[in-house]
Structure formats: C-alpha cells, structure tokens
Write a protein that holds these residues in place. Structure first.
Motif, PDB file in Angstrom:
ATOM      1  N   VAL A  31       0.832  -1.202   0.000  1.00  0.00           N
ATOM      2  CA  VAL A  31       0.000   0.000   0.000  1.00  0.00           C
ATOM      3  C   VAL A  31       0.867   1.253   0.000  1.00  0.00           C
ATOM      4  CG1 VAL A  31      -1.537   1.383   1.481  1.00  0.00           C
ATOM      5  CG2 VAL A  31      -2.081  -1.007   0.999  1.00  0.00           C
ATOM      6  N   ARG A  32       1.891   1.259   0.838  1.00  0.00           N
ATOM      7  CA  ARG A  32       2.769   2.423   0.888  1.00  0.00           C
ATOM      8  C   ARG A  32       3.447   2.655  -0.462  1.00  0.00           C
ATOM      9  NH1 ARG A  32       6.407   2.502   5.965  1.00  0.00           N
ATOM     10  NH2 ARG A  32       7.207   0.574   5.014  1.00  0.00           N
ATOM     11  N   ALA A  33       3.923   1.584  -1.103  1.00  0.00           N
ATOM     12  CA  ALA A  33       4.573   1.727  -2.399  1.00  0.00           C
ATOM     13  C   ALA A  33       3.586   2.211  -3.462  1.00  0.00           C
ATOM     14  CB  ALA A  33       5.193   0.395  -2.817  1.00  0.00           C
ATOM     15  N   ALA A  34       2.354   1.691  -3.437  1.00  0.00           N
ATOM     16  CA  ALA A  34       1.365   2.094  -4.441  1.00  0.00           C
ATOM     17  C   ALA A  34       0.958   3.553  -4.254  1.00  0.00           C
ATOM     18  CB  ALA A  34       0.145   1.183  -4.346  1.00  0.00           C
ATOM     19  N   ALA A  37       3.606   5.800  -5.514  1.00  0.00           N
ATOM     20  CA  ALA A  37       3.650   5.837  -6.972  1.00  0.00           C
ATOM     21  C   ALA A  37       2.480   6.605  -7.567  1.00  0.00           C
ATOM     22  CB  ALA A  37       3.675   4.408  -7.533  1.00  0.00           C
ATOM     23  N   ALA A  38       1.287   6.436  -6.992  1.00  0.00           N
ATOM     24  CA  ALA A  38       0.090   7.028  -7.580  1.00  0.00           C
ATOM     25  C   ALA A  38      -0.145   8.474  -7.149  1.00  0.00           C
ATOM     26  CB  ALA A  38      -1.135   6.182  -7.219  1.00  0.00           C
ATOM     27  N   ARG A  39       0.226   8.848  -5.949  1.00  0.00           N
ATOM     28  CA  ARG A  39       0.028  10.199  -5.410  1.00  0.00           C
ATOM     29  C   ARG A  39      -1.430  10.667  -5.556  1.00  0.00           C
ATOM     30  NH1 ARG A  39       4.424  12.328  -2.486  1.00  0.00           N
ATOM     31  NH2 ARG A  39       6.249  11.166  -3.180  1.00  0.00           N
ATOM     32  N   PRO A  40      -2.400   9.961  -4.962  1.00  0.00           N
ATOM     33  CA  PRO A  40      -3.800  10.385  -5.088  1.00  0.00           C
ATOM     34  C   PRO A  40      -4.066  11.659  -4.295  1.00  0.00           C
ATOM     35  CG  PRO A  40      -3.617   8.603  -3.506  1.00  0.00           C
ATOM     36  CD  PRO A  40      -2.248   8.769  -4.114  1.00  0.00           C
ATOM     37  N   ARG A  41      -5.180  12.311  -4.574  1.00  0.00           N
ATOM     38  CA  ARG A  41      -5.564  13.542  -3.881  1.00  0.00           C
ATOM     39  C   ARG A  41      -6.414  13.256  -2.648  1.00  0.00           C
ATOM     40  NH1 ARG A  41      -8.472  17.424  -7.842  1.00  0.00           N
ATOM     41  NH2 ARG A  41      -8.486  18.672  -5.923  1.00  0.00           N
ATOM     42  N   VAL A  42      -6.941  12.049  -2.537  1.00  0.00           N
ATOM     43  CA  VAL A  42      -7.726  11.654  -1.366  1.00  0.00           C
ATOM     44  C   VAL A  42      -7.570  10.156  -1.173  1.00  0.00           C
ATOM     45  CG1 VAL A  42      -9.861  11.275  -2.695  1.00  0.00           C
ATOM     46  CG2 VAL A  42     -10.005  11.773  -0.243  1.00  0.00           C
ATOM     47  N   VAL A  43      -7.533   9.735   0.086  1.00  0.00           N
ATOM     48  CA  VAL A  43      -7.421   8.309   0.422  1.00  0.00           C
ATOM     49  C   VAL A  43      -8.667   7.909   1.197  1.00  0.00           C
ATOM     50  CG1 VAL A  43      -6.086   6.544   1.617  1.00  0.00           C
ATOM     51  CG2 VAL A  43      -4.904   8.441   0.496  1.00  0.00           C
ATOM     52  N   TRP A  92      -3.535   1.697   8.684  1.00  0.00           N
ATOM     53  CA  TRP A  92      -2.700   2.619   9.461  1.00  0.00           C
ATOM     54  C   TRP A  92      -1.654   3.272   8.558  1.00  0.00           C
ATOM     55  CZ3 TRP A  92      -2.817   5.076  13.894  1.00  0.00           C
ATOM     56  CH2 TRP A  92      -1.639   5.643  14.402  1.00  0.00           C
ATOM     57  N   ILE A  93      -1.061   2.489   7.659  1.00  0.00           N
ATOM     58  CA  ILE A  93      -0.083   3.037   6.717  1.00  0.00           C
ATOM     59  C   ILE A  93      -0.749   4.080   5.825  1.00  0.00           C
ATOM     60  CG2 ILE A  93       1.395   2.458   4.762  1.00  0.00           C
ATOM     61  CD1 ILE A  93       2.468   1.622   7.518  1.00  0.00           C
ATOM     62  N   ALA A  94      -1.971   3.797   5.385  1.00  0.00           N
ATOM     63  CA  ALA A  94      -2.677   4.752   4.530  1.00  0.00           C
ATOM     64  C   ALA A  94      -2.970   6.053   5.277  1.00  0.00           C
ATOM     65  CB  ALA A  94      -3.969   4.121   4.019  1.00  0.00           C
ATOM     66  N   VAL A 260      -8.552   9.326  -6.760  1.00  0.00           N
ATOM     67  CA  VAL A 260      -9.075   8.689  -5.548  1.00  0.00           C
ATOM     68  C   VAL A 260      -8.418   7.321  -5.379  1.00  0.00           C
ATOM     69  CG1 VAL A 260     -11.115   7.841  -4.346  1.00  0.00           C
ATOM     70  CG2 VAL A 260     -11.270   9.898  -5.776  1.00  0.00           C
ATOM     71  N   ALA A 261      -7.889   7.064  -4.176  1.00  0.00           N
ATOM     72  CA  ALA A 261      -7.362   5.747  -3.828  1.00  0.00           C
ATOM     73  C   ALA A 261      -8.199   5.177  -2.687  1.00  0.00           C
ATOM     74  CB  ALA A 261      -5.895   5.837  -3.408  1.00  0.00           C
ATOM     75  N   VAL A 262      -8.516   3.900  -2.791  1.00  0.00           N
ATOM     76  CA  VAL A 262      -9.326   3.220  -1.777  1.00  0.00           C
ATOM     77  C   VAL A 262      -8.523   2.065  -1.202  1.00  0.00           C
ATOM     78  CG1 VAL A 262     -11.469   1.988  -1.299  1.00  0.00           C
ATOM     79  CG2 VAL A 262     -11.438   3.814  -3.010  1.00  0.00           C
ATOM     80  N   VAL A 263      -8.409   2.028   0.133  1.00  0.00           N
ATOM     81  CA  VAL A 263      -7.754   0.925   0.833  1.00  0.00           C
ATOM     82  C   VAL A 263      -8.836   0.153   1.573  1.00  0.00           C
ATOM     83  CG1 VAL A 263      -6.035   0.262   2.544  1.00  0.00           C
ATOM     84  CG2 VAL A 263      -5.619   2.235   1.071  1.00  0.00           C
TER      85      VAL A 263
END
Length: 838
Positions: A31-34, A37-43, A92-94, A260-263
């Motif tokens: 997750v941290r690596a993704a 790499a992606a640099r989303p504006r919201v998680v 937690w990482i997110a 947008v990134a979703v974990v």
C-alpha cells in the motif's frame, strides 16, 4: 505515476482500489509503495466515518500503535465495538501516508451508528447473541474459521470469543456456508495451510517491480471467488458495500475519477468495481436502525490482535508480523537473534553458535519444503531443535512473548474520553500505576500512604467492573497490612470505563453510586455483606451507611440460618480493616454481633433431620461460622471480658456451647456431629479422652455404618488435618481401625465411597504413614511400648540433652543474646524457655 495512470494497473479504469489483508505487513508495504507511486488527492479507508475527526490524532507524538477506534452507544456504553490497527496494518499506513502528504483521509464503511443499532436489534430483539446483549463483533469480518485474505475491518466487540459485529454467529443460519477467501485461494494453489500460502505469495515478496501487480492479482482472484460464491455467506457485506460505493462516488465527484485511492479488504474490491445505480444502493440502506454513537482512540495490544484471544483479528502471530514489517533486512537472522536474547534472559544457555545453526536449519527446511524464504513454521522448528533441545516448554515462552507479544499501544491525551477515564488517567499518573499489557505482580504495604491509595483505586475499579487488578495471595506474610495484586490492562477495559461513566465523573463518585445501587439490588444477604467488605476495602464512607442500612433490614427479615451463616464471615472479616485502614467499623461490629447471636440460636434446630447433601452444605456453614467467631473473639478484650465495639466478651464461649449441643444430639447428621467434636478438640474445650469416648460411642455396633462413616468424615475428613491427628493419636486410629474391620460386608459397599472421600484428601505421605501403622497393628508401633505419652516418636519426659541443643537458637530468635538491659540471661529457666517456645 498519478492515480489516473495507476488505476489502469488494477483491472482497468476507475479509482485506484487497493485490496488488502488487514494486519498484513506485506499488504502494508505494498500500500505504501502504491500510494507513493500514484500520489492520489484523497485516500478512502474501510472504517466508520465517525472517525474522520480522529484521523489527525494519528500524527500526534503520543500515538503509538497498536491502537483501536472505539465506538459505543452514548445511551448504552456497554454496547460497543473496536476497529484495531497495528503498525503493520495497511489502513494505518494509509492514514499516516495521507497525513504526511497533506492529503485528506476518510473512512467509508457503514457508520457505527448503524452498526451498533443493527447489532442491538439482532441480539436484543431476538434475545440471542452475547449473554449481556453486547455486540458480537469480529475483526476482519470473521470469526476463527473465517480468517480472510483481505480481512475486513469490521468492529471487534469488547467481549472475548465474539464473532462478527454485524452478524452474530450464534444466530446466523449462514454460518455453515461462510467462505474463507484466504483458505480458498490457498487450496487452489495446492497449500494445506492458508498462513503459509499468504507468507509465500505476499509476505516474502519484495516491493520492487510493478507496485500495482499484487493488487491486480488479488482483485482477479477475489472476482473469481465472488463470481463463484456470491457474498459467500456474508450477506450484510452487501449493505456495507452499497454504502462504500456511495461514498466512493461522492469522492470521485469532488476530486476527480483518477485522483481517488481506496484501501479496503480485497474481498470488497469486486463489489466496489461493480456498476450499480445510486438508487439501488440507497434502497439497500433504507430503513437502517440508528443509535447515537461516540468514538475515540484507545490503546490496543498484540495479544488482542491474535485470533486465539477470541477477537478474530485475522492473524495468529502479530509479534512475528510486526517483526517482518519492521526488519529492514535479514528478517530470519534478526528474529532468531531476538529469540536467543529472550531465552538468555530466562537463564537458558544459548550462544551465537546456536543462532548461526538455527539460521542454517531454517533455510534448509525452507528449501526442502519448496518455500522462497523461511517462514514462522521453519524458524519455530529451528528454535525447537537447536535452542530448546526439542522441548516445547521454552518454545511456548517464545510463542507467548515474541510470536504473539505483549505490546501495548498508547494514545495522546488529546483523544476524546469520558470524564471518568480522564480522572482514572490522572490517578494512574499520580500513583505511578502505568497500564501494561504484560501481567505483573504488585505487592502493597498498606502502612504506606501511596500503597494505600493504590489499593483503594484498584478496589474501587473492581466495584465498577473494571477488572484491571485481581487480588493475589501475598507471599511471606499473612498480615492484613499487605496486599498482592496481579495487574494486566486489557483493551476492553476502556469499554468498561465508558460503561461505568454513567455512575459518576470520578472514580470515587462512580464507585459510591454503584455500591449504593448494588446494595439495593443485592439478591441475598451474603451479597450485601460481601459488598460491605468491598466498600471498606475501597474506602467509600458515603456508601457504607446505605449498605449497612440495607444489611440490617435484610438480616432482620431473613430467618434462614444458612443465609445468615453465609453472610457472617465476610462481615466479620471487615472488622480487621479498622486497624489497618483507619476505618470506623463500629456499625459493622454491632450488626456482626447480632448476626452471630441469631446463628447461635438457629443453628441447632436447622441441623436436625437433614439429608446427606444438605448436611454437607451445613457442615461448610459450621466451618465458616467457626472461623468468623475466631475473628470476632480477637476483637474482644479477653482479660476482663470488656465490651469492645459492642461485642460480648464471651462470644467464643457461646459458640462452644452451640458446638457441644450439636455434638451430642442424635438428630444431627453424623458429619456435623463429628465436625463439632473436632472443632471443640482443636479449641482445647474437649479433652482427648472425651473425644475418644465420643468416637467409641459412635463407632459402636449400635450405630448404623453410614452414620458412623459420616461422623468420621466430619471428624478427620476434608482439609481439617485429620490425617495427622490419626497418625499421632494411637487410640483414635485404633478405634477407626477396629470399627472399619467390623463393618459387615453388605454395609461396607455402602460406606466405601464416603470413606474414600474422607481419606483421599490426605497428603500422600500421611496416607503412607497411616498404612504402615495399620499394617503393624495396634500396640505394635515402634516407640509406643516404651512411651508413656502413647504417641510414637515422643517420650514421656523432656529430654534435657536435646533441649539444651536448641537453646542457643531460641535465644537468638527471641532476642535474648548479647547485652540486654532488662533481661538477665542467668535468671532464665532453660526448661521454661523451651516450653514457652514450644
């Protein structure tokens, strides 16, 4: 690479969906690596939206995982749920990534206001679920057989052995068809152990190369499972996923589709990717029940992350996973070095050569088993063989301390808390009582002010149902000025504190109110006397008058001697606390004297015409009253028979009279008569000759064998030390031996179980000695023929030579050696000294 570019790497188009296994270090690294790499504006993160306001606290210096989000119903604090997070949890990482990069982090799972109400409707209305009506919560959307590859951060109930927060396993008809995605994927890959499969394909995989590849693979696997199994028995997930889709659409509209990134749990990724109409999703959410909920951060422990704890958080080995996540390189070498350090602390001989050999063995086992790297199984086998010499005893210590671990998280003081929690935290700091996950012993000296305050706090918390400390047996002292406690802080205690907050805003006020309410609702007299004792231990002066008033009213109306006898010991024990805790116990003394008098009057009639079971129960009451009378007698000034605290000076004499009545009445069961004779003998109120005469009468042929056997059990049975009495008194053993050999054959079978129960309680050495004496026969024992005392091993007169040998030691113990101003050693009669010491 932007999120728009990265989303194409996860099933093509739409937001960046990062499917994870909760509490998985491999998923956390991915997750941290993704995100980098992606640099989303919201998680967007799977979790209760009420926690959005608590996200900034994750960046505070005082926040140290493992921690958990705690939600509880405002009107019913005991109804609650946890969402635990460890340092190796992808969520937690997110959160930390978003805070570090100034990106909003939002929770998108079903709100806790619905989760708690939904569970309440199921367990409350159906009358099922947990026995006290609390949430049946399970982390990772799973109970023990539902450990998922993706996890599912559904709430964890404060009750151990709780399955799923929104689905009580005890009431769900779908429990038998639930799908464990991790097990299904492992089986498809040819593995018989889901944990080993997960380690091989995820935990031992590096973060190099395509950072989105593992998420793409997991999404494809979960899509195939969802296509084959549908919801897999997790029907309530459909409602949660509908809410998540609505939140995802709102974020896409606000920030853009590719930003947008979703974990979330990998199990949910196909559902979030699925095309559904807004109307269809809202229809699933229509009519959901609600309760007013509050939320905060609370400390969590590695032990509570372990599936064995009953919380079902999805991992068996949080300590091992924490090590994998934190080790920068050479995880196996570092782990085995850590194991060696632990074993050395336990005084086991473990050298660096052991570590080197264990590493070689673990690597060899991994190669033989076709694994890319040694996992927990290989390292455990290596530790057992090399460091533990094949023994599982030290290995269990490694598992408990390292594989699971006792790490306790911390939350900052700025975290929301009920007033009672804040008052408790202040007292913990002032008294230097830091909550710890590892169980530890605490010994208190009540003559010291700080230790006395610690004792009060722990007793008050126990009154409130906050079982932080458990009383233990003190070592090396039987005085009332010492207390021993076993302390261990468990995460669910935060719920108990929130629940106790309804009684008051401080520990003292809450304990006082709770004690008063418990006194009014107490079902029995013994419960009230026990509560009075706890009030004195906790020093609740405002609650004690209420408890005593209820006690006096109940005692006046209760005519059951058994109830009175049960209530007396706890009440009498409290009289000892006046000297140690400076507590006024005069009110208790008066009630105790009244209860004792009523027991003395009512006990003989109550002992008549009882069956065997009732007689055994009443015998226990006789023992309890005897001990209580001894304590009452200690509160009396014996020299002049004065009245102290309202207690009559002859209370022991009154009790001895009752015992004489019980010992002489034929209508009293044999077990009670025998016990009464024994108590009188031990108190010196009955000569040995008289005790032998009474035993001879009972064991005569005119007494039924069953009644005689019951008398023997009362006289020498149980934990009364009767075995040693028979060893040292030839006449009593001879009477028992003669009676036993004369019991008719048809009656012997009936009395045998009772005799076995009597004599099996003796220690092995006592039984062996009795067997030898019986084998020799009466009058044939060594030393008995020449002994005027009639006791084997003892002469009739004092042996001067042997007495002189112990005099120096006695003088030293009594402080009579050396220069004494007030004692002239030459004036001491040595024989008297021996007699006094004896």
């Amino acid at each position: 690479m932007t999120a728009q570019e990265g989303r194409g790497r996860t099933s093509g188009g739409g937001p960046l969906l990062l499917g994870v296994r909760h509490h998985g270090p491999g998923s956390a690294r991915a997750v941290r690596a993704a995100l980098d790499a992606a640099r989303p504006r919201v998680v967007l993160i799977e979790g209760p939206p009420e926690a959005d306001a608590l996200v900034p606290l994750a960046a505070e210096e005082g926040m140290r995982p493992p921690v958990a989000l705690l939600a509880h119903a405002v009107d019913e604090p005991g109804r609650s749920a946890f969402w635990p997070l460890a340092e190796f949890s992808p969520e937690w990482i997110a959160i930390r990534w978003a805070l570090h990069h100034g990106v909003p982090a939002r929770f998108i799972d079903l709100p806790a206001t619905h989760t708690l109400a939904w569970e309440k409707e199921e367990t409350g209305a159906a009358g099922e679920g947990s026995p006290d009506g609390r949430a049946e919560g399970g982390a990772d959307g799973s109970d023990e057989d539902e450990e998922t590859a993706e996890g599912s951060p559904e709430p964890v109930s404060p009750e151990p052995a709780s399955p799923e927060a929104m689905s009580s396993e005890s009431v769900s008809s779908e429990a038998s068809i639930r799908v464990d995605p991790l097990a299904a994927l492992a089986e498809a890959a040819g593995y018989d152990d889901p944990e080993r499969w997960w380690e091989d394909v995820v935990e031992h995989r590096g973060t190099g190369g395509d950072v989105f590849a593992p998420f793409t693979a997991l999404e494809e696997a979960m899509s195939a499972l969802r296509e084959a199994y549908g919801s897999g028995g997790h029907d309530r997930d459909l409602v949660r996923e509908a809410y998540m889709r609505l939140q995802l659409r709102a974020a896409q509209k606000e920030f853009g589709d590719g930003e947008v990134a979703v974990v979330c749990g990998a199990w949910h990724v196909p559902a979030l990717r699925e095309r559904r109409t807004v109307a269809a999703d809202r229809a699933l959410l229509k009519g959901l029940p609600k309760v007013k909920a509050d939320m905060t951060w609370v400390p969590w422990t590695h032990r509570r992350l372990a599936r064995a704890s009953g919380y079902g958080a999805g991992i068996d080995s949080p300590g091992w996973y924490g090590h994998l996540f934190g080790a920068p390189d050479r995880p196996v070498e570092r782990w085995l070095t850590k194991v060696a350090g632990l074993l050395r602390e336990e005084d086991r001989i473990v050298s660096s050569a052991h570590v080197i050999e264990a590493v070689r063995l673990a690597e060899t086992l991994a190669a033989m088993r076709g694994r890319p790297l040694p996992g927990l199984t290989e390292t455990t086998d290596a530790v057992r063989a090399v460091m533990c010499e094949g023994s599982d005893v030290p290995l269990s210590l490694v598992h408990d301390r390292l594989v699971v671990g006792d790490v306790l998280g911390e939350v900052p003081e700025a975290a929301p808390a009920v007033p009672l929690q804040r008052d408790l935290a202040r007292q913990q700091r002032r008294l230097r009582l830091k909550p710890e996950a590892l169980e530890r012993e605490l010994e208190l000296d009540l003559r010291k002010e700080n230790d006395t305050e610690r004792s009060r706090l722990l007793h008050r918390l126990r009154l409130l149902g906050v079982e932080w400390g458990e009383p233990a047996v003190t070592r090396g002292s039987t005085g009332t000025f010492r207390e021993a406690w076993r302390l261990r802080w468990e995460p669910e205690l935060s719920v108990r504190i929130a629940e106790a907050g309804v009684w008051g805003t401080t520990v003292l006020a809450a304990a006082t109110a709770k004690a008063e309410a418990d006194a009014l609702a107490a079902p029995s007299l013994a419960d009230i006397t026990g509560l009075a004792e706890r009030c004195l231990l906790a020093e609740l002066p405002d609650a004690l008058p209420v408890v005593m008033r209820v006690l006096a009213d109940r005692a006046a109306l209760d005519a059951d001697v058994g109830h009175l006898a049960q209530a007396l010991p706890a009440l009498v024990r409290t009289l000892r606390y006046g000297d140690v805790r400076a507590t006024d116990t005069r009110a208790l003394a008066g009630v105790a004297a009244g209860l004792a008098e009523r027991v003395f009057v009512g006990l003989p009639p109550a002992c008549a015409a009882l069956d065997a079971e009732a007689a055994q129960e009443l015998r226990g009451h006789v023992d309890a009253v005897h001990g209580a009378v001894g304590l009452l007698g200690d509160a009396v000034t014996a020299e002049r028979g004065d009245i102290r605290h309202g207690l009559p000076g002859d209370i022991r004499g009154r009790w001895h009279s009752v015992l004489r009545v019980l010992s002489a009445r034929d209508t009293v069961p044999g077990v009670i008569r025998g016990r009464s004779v024994r108590l009188l003998l031990d108190e010196g109120e009955l000569a040995q000759d008289e005790a032998a005469r009474l035993m001879g009468l009972v064991l005569s042929p005119g007494t039924a064998p069953a009644d005689a056997a019951a008398w023997i059990e009362g006289f020498v049975g149980g934990g009364s030390g009767g075995g040693m009495l028979l060893v040292h008194d030839e006449r009593l053993l001879g009477l028992v031996d003669a009676w036993l050999t004369g019991v008719p054959g048809d009656a012997f079978t009936d009395v045998l179980p009772l005799l076995r129960r009597t004599f099996s309680a003796y220690e092995p050495g006592v039984r062996r000695t009795l067997g030898e004496l019986v084998r020799r026969g009466p009058g044939a024992r060594v030393g008995a023929a020449v002994s005027g005392a009639g006791i084997p091993g003892f002469a009739a007169d004092l042996d001067d030579a042997r007495a002189d040998a112990v005099l120096p030691v006695l003088r030293l113990l009594l402080g009579l050696d050396g220069d004494q101003e007030h004692v002239d050693e030459n004036d001491i009669d040595d024989k008297n000294l021996v007699g006094v010491a004896g």
